[in-house]
Design an enzyme around this catalytic site. Structure first.
Site, PDB file in Angstrom:
ATOM      1  N   SER A  73       0.708  -1.288   0.197  1.00 25.99           N
ATOM      2  CA  SER A  73       0.026   0.133   0.122  1.00 25.99           C
ATOM      3  C   SER A  73       0.937   1.154   0.028  1.00 25.99           C
ATOM      4  O   SER A  73       1.571   1.400  -0.917  1.00 25.99           O
ATOM      5  CB  SER A  73      -0.835  -0.148   1.123  1.00 25.99           C
ATOM      6  OG  SER A  73      -1.874   1.018   1.137  1.00 25.99           O
ATOM      7  N   HIS A  74       0.817   2.117   1.223  1.00 26.11           N
ATOM      8  CA  HIS A  74       1.524   3.298   1.101  1.00 26.11           C
ATOM      9  C   HIS A  74       2.867   3.244   1.698  1.00 26.11           C
ATOM     10  O   HIS A  74       3.509   4.110   1.724  1.00 26.11           O
ATOM     11  CB  HIS A  74       0.607   4.343   2.081  1.00 26.11           C
ATOM     12  CG  HIS A  74       0.390   3.602   3.348  1.00 26.11           C
ATOM     13  ND1 HIS A  74      -0.465   2.563   3.516  1.00 26.11           N
ATOM     14  CD2 HIS A  74       1.042   3.902   4.812  1.00 26.11           C
ATOM     15  CE1 HIS A  74      -0.242   2.183   4.848  1.00 26.11           C
ATOM     16  NE2 HIS A  74       0.399   2.987   5.479  1.00 26.11           N
ATOM     17  N   ASP A 106      -2.406   6.757  -3.288  1.00 32.15           N
ATOM     18  CA  ASP A 106      -1.194   6.002  -2.543  1.00 32.15           C
ATOM     19  C   ASP A 106      -0.764   4.970  -3.533  1.00 32.15           C
ATOM     20  O   ASP A 106      -1.298   4.984  -4.723  1.00 32.15           O
ATOM     21  CB  ASP A 106      -1.591   5.413  -1.453  1.00 32.15           C
ATOM     22  CG  ASP A 106      -2.614   4.320  -1.260  1.00 32.15           C
ATOM     23  OD1 ASP A 106      -3.397   4.089  -2.036  1.00 32.15           O
ATOM     24  OD2 ASP A 106      -2.534   3.369  -0.550  1.00 32.15           O
ATOM     25  N   ASP A 145      -1.183   1.806  -4.081  1.00 35.07           N
ATOM     26  CA  ASP A 145      -1.812   0.965  -4.635  1.00 35.07           C
ATOM     27  C   ASP A 145      -3.265   1.462  -5.025  1.00 35.07           C
ATOM     28  O   ASP A 145      -4.045   0.511  -5.473  1.00 35.07           O
ATOM     29  CB  ASP A 145      -2.116  -0.502  -3.818  1.00 35.07           C
ATOM     30  CG  ASP A 145      -2.709  -0.047  -2.351  1.00 35.07           C
ATOM     31  OD1 ASP A 145      -2.514   0.904  -1.870  1.00 35.07           O
ATOM     32  OD2 ASP A 145      -3.651  -0.996  -2.230  1.00 35.07           O
ATOM     33  N   ASP A 182      -5.885   2.810  -3.387  1.00 34.46           N
ATOM     34  CA  ASP A 182      -6.863   2.834  -2.413  1.00 34.46           C
ATOM     35  C   ASP A 182      -7.204   4.151  -1.681  1.00 34.46           C
ATOM     36  O   ASP A 182      -8.428   4.325  -1.060  1.00 34.46           O
ATOM     37  CB  ASP A 182      -7.265   1.420  -1.915  1.00 34.46           C
ATOM     38  CG  ASP A 182      -6.020   0.991  -0.981  1.00 34.46           C
ATOM     39  OD1 ASP A 182      -4.975   1.987  -0.910  1.00 34.46           O
ATOM     40  OD2 ASP A 182      -5.964  -0.062  -0.314  1.00 34.46           O
ATOM     41  N   ARG A 183      -6.197   4.694  -1.391  1.00 36.65           N
ATOM     42  CA  ARG A 183      -6.316   5.794  -0.610  1.00 36.65           C
ATOM     43  C   ARG A 183      -6.384   7.220  -1.328  1.00 36.65           C
ATOM     44  O   ARG A 183      -5.707   7.312  -2.618  1.00 36.65           O
ATOM     45  CB  ARG A 183      -4.924   6.051   0.335  1.00 36.65           C
ATOM     46  CG  ARG A 183      -4.741   4.964   1.350  1.00 36.65           C
ATOM     47  CD  ARG A 183      -3.699   5.151   2.255  1.00 36.65           C
ATOM     48  NE  ARG A 183      -3.731   4.110   3.339  1.00 36.65           N
ATOM     49  CZ  ARG A 183      -2.991   4.395   4.389  1.00 36.65           C
ATOM     50  NH1 ARG A 183      -2.491   5.320   4.833  1.00 36.65           N
ATOM     51  NH2 ARG A 183      -3.009   3.142   5.214  1.00 36.65           N
ATOM     52  N   LYS A 204     -11.573   0.118  -0.471  1.00 36.29           N
ATOM     53  CA  LYS A 204     -11.593   1.390  -0.624  1.00 36.29           C
ATOM     54  C   LYS A 204     -10.920   1.910  -2.052  1.00 36.29           C
ATOM     55  O   LYS A 204     -10.269   1.249  -2.431  1.00 36.29           O
ATOM     56  CB  LYS A 204     -10.863   2.249   0.473  1.00 36.29           C
ATOM     57  CG  LYS A 204      -9.368   1.974   0.717  1.00 36.29           C
ATOM     58  CD  LYS A 204      -8.963   2.629   1.941  1.00 36.29           C
ATOM     59  CE  LYS A 204      -7.401   2.353   2.225  1.00 36.29           C
ATOM     60  NZ  LYS A 204      -7.248   1.071   2.858  1.00 36.29           N
TER      61      LYS A 204
END
Ligand code: G16
Length: 569
Positions: A126-127, A292, A294, A296-297, A393
């Site tokens: 992710s982030h 981010d 991937d 999703d954010r 998300k």
């Protein structure tokens, strides 16, 4: 550890490899995240993938179908090939994979749902920073497209603790650099691998959800910036905003998907996306969003870098879903937020007669509520917003949702927020992160707070800051959640101090770090005023007394030696 097959291998023959457990393969808030070097150890990734296949697919494993996709970070391609080889050996019959192994997390969730697959592996941390010295991650998602619930992640962990062998087809070679379908004979069975364009399905879906021509008209009259932070969203942003909506190509920043994200920390917040914040402060742009690693954010900014907290973002969208065709068609039953997320959305729910659920941190907790048709929109303070169109998300979805609201109202981001606060009042919110403290200090801090909960004197106690501002404790606990759909219970989900008049302090240890501990302190205070100017107060100023109380009560400085947080959002 050795191969028990022996002798010359026939093409595509299944090998059973002897292995032994690695410590610490417990999935965190969202999958297993560790430094790349940890995943590169012989058998490490294999053990986790084998556990994921068994726990995730159970009896369905032979003949099952899987999605595979990652955010393009270092080690994604190798891990994708490994999953294909192991899925083949375990009897999986169909794999849908993004070209070059790349899919944003929301796109992967969509693909699982659209193609009715049994599950999927998402390759991302992710982030967290990427590159050879950065982090990697593997997450198993279930057939609804969402992250595996705790029942499955607990099972995965259990298997990793006793694993003694895994299956692999070491010679299987699948070209994932070109779109198309190939079939592979594996021990008498057939594995079909469909390499799909990474963006097409997702973009088509966004077109069904939103009114693209209305958004197009709006963005053409405004100055818009979108920042992919060299994560996976670059090609999606170019397709949607440049090709479909006709924005100039320089309105999409950092769109090249780089295995180390260009050395940046791909976390869209005021600290790690400060370059975007600085551009926005110049006042030449009306709207900006960052995403981010991937995808999703999201972070939403208005003119002059007016910052929309993710909590307010959720509440504003909840109050304005009628601007979006998807919700006009499907209706809106209810909302949900993670426990540390501010109660702003609860106020929208209450006023509009909708249900609102409070779940532990982790998108996986929203899945059951969505599947049961109880909620359509949910979000988290950790820059996550999304709806029941998928089960993750969705950063780009959030930006399009915001643009739909702005286009519908023809107001600036700040005006939309002011309007919202005038109706509902403002939940001032901030999160303080103390990253990479020792695991021991993190555990001690939580133990100390747990003792406060056990002490009957704490309830009803008044907490004051040095200026004399005081808050009376109304209720405190270590948050426990019973899933209203399947009755599963999740304990120890964070310490809650709930004060009179809606102020809250929450303490948690992050479940997404890859080493040491990250302490998160969430602070919230609510005000409703007749004077709209009041809502313009800086959140840090408004919350200062509560922040002082939060730091002091937890003995954070004494236990960690930290004077300042690493990130404030
Ligand atoms: C993940 C989860 C989110 C969670 C966030 C922060 O996000 O999907 O549900 O809110 O981590 O978790 P923590 O506070 O435990 O670090 P992502 O974007 O990292 O996948």
């Amino acid at each position: 550890m050795s191969c028990c097959g022996g002798g010359a291998m026939a093409p595509n023959s299944i090998e059973t490899i002897t292995t032994s457990p690695f410590e610490g393969q417990k999935p965190g808030t969202s999958g297993l995240r560790k430094p790349v070097g940890t995943f590169q150890q012989p058998h490490y990734s294999e053990n986790f993938i084998q556990a994921g296949l068994i726990a995730g697919l159970g009896d369905k494993l032979v003949g099952s179908s899987l999605a595979v996709g990652g955010d393009g970070r270092f080690f994604c391609k190798e891990a994708a090939q490994l999953i294909i080889k192991m899925a083949a050996a375990n009897g999986v019959s169909r794999i849908v994979i993004g070209q070059n192994g790349i899919l944003s997390t929301p796109a992967c969730s969509h693909i699982i749902r659209k193609y009715k697959l049994d599950g999927g592996f998402i390759l991302t941390a992710s982030h967290n920073p990427g590159g050879p010295k950065g982090d990697f991650g593997i997450k198993y998602n279930i057939s609804n497209g969402g992250p595996a619930p705790e029942g499955i992640t607990d099972k995965i962990y259990k298997i990793t603790q006793t694993i003694s062998e895994y299956k692999i087809v070491p010679n299987l070679k699948v070209d994932i650099s070109h779109k198309g379908t190939t079939s592979h004979k594996i021990a008498g069975a057939t594995l079909t691998v469909e390499v799909v364009d990474s963006v097409t399905d997702y973009v088509e879906f966004m077109k069904e959800i939103f009114n693209f021509s209305k958004i197009k008209e709006y963005v053409k009259s405004k100055n818009i910036l979108l920042n992919a932070m060299n994560g996976v969203t670059g090609p999606y942003l170019q397709k949607i905003f440049v090709k479909e909506m006709g924005l100039p190509s320089d309105s999409c920043l950092n769109c090249e998907v780089l295995p180390d994200f260009g050395g940046r920390h791909p976390d869209p917040n005021l600290t790690y996306a400060s370059d975007l914040v600085d551009i926005m402060k110049q006042g030449k742009h009306d709207f900006a969003a960052a995403f981010d690693g991937d995808g999703d954010r999201n972070m939403i900014l208005g003119h002059k870098a007016f910052f929309v907290t993710p909590c307010d973002s959720l509440a504003v969208l909840a109050g304005n879903l009628q601007c979006i065709p998807y919700f006009q068609k499907h209706g809106v039953k209810g909302f949900a937020r993670s426990m540390p997320t501010s109660e702003a959305v609860d106020k929208v729910a209450e006023k509009n007669g909708k249900e609102c659920f409070e779940v532990p941190t982790g998108w996986k907790f929203f899945g059951n509520l969505m599947d049961a048709g109880k909620i359509n929109l949910c979000g988290e303070e950790s820059f996550g917003t999304g709806s029941d169109h998928i089960r993750e998300k969705d950063g780009i979805w959030a930006a399009l949702a915001w643009l739909s609201v702005l286009a519908h109202k023809n107001k600036s981001v700040e005006e939309v927020l002011m309007e919202h606060w005038e109706i509902y009042g403002r939940n001032f919110f901030s999160r303080y992160d103390y990253e990479n403290v020792s695991a021991e200090a993190g555990a001690k801090l939580m133990e100390g707070l747990d003792k406060l909960i056990q002490d009957p004197k704490t309830r009803g106690m008044t907490f004051s800051d040095p200026t004399g501002k005081s808050y009376r404790m109304q209720y405190l606990d270590n948050f426990e959640y019973t899933d209203p759909i399947d009755g599963s219970v999740s304990k120890n989900q964070g310490i809650r101090f709930l004060f009179e008049e809606g102020s809250r302090i929450i303490y948690r240890l992050s479940g997404t770090g890859s080493s040491g501990a990250t302490i998160r302190i969430y602070v919230e205070g609510y005000e409703k005023s007749e004077n709209p100017q009041f809502y313009k107060e800086d959140a840090q100023d408004f919350l200062k007394p509560l922040i002082t109380i939060a730091v002091r009560t937890s003995k954070l400085k004494e236990l960690t030696g930290r004077d300042q947080p690493t990130v404030i959002t």
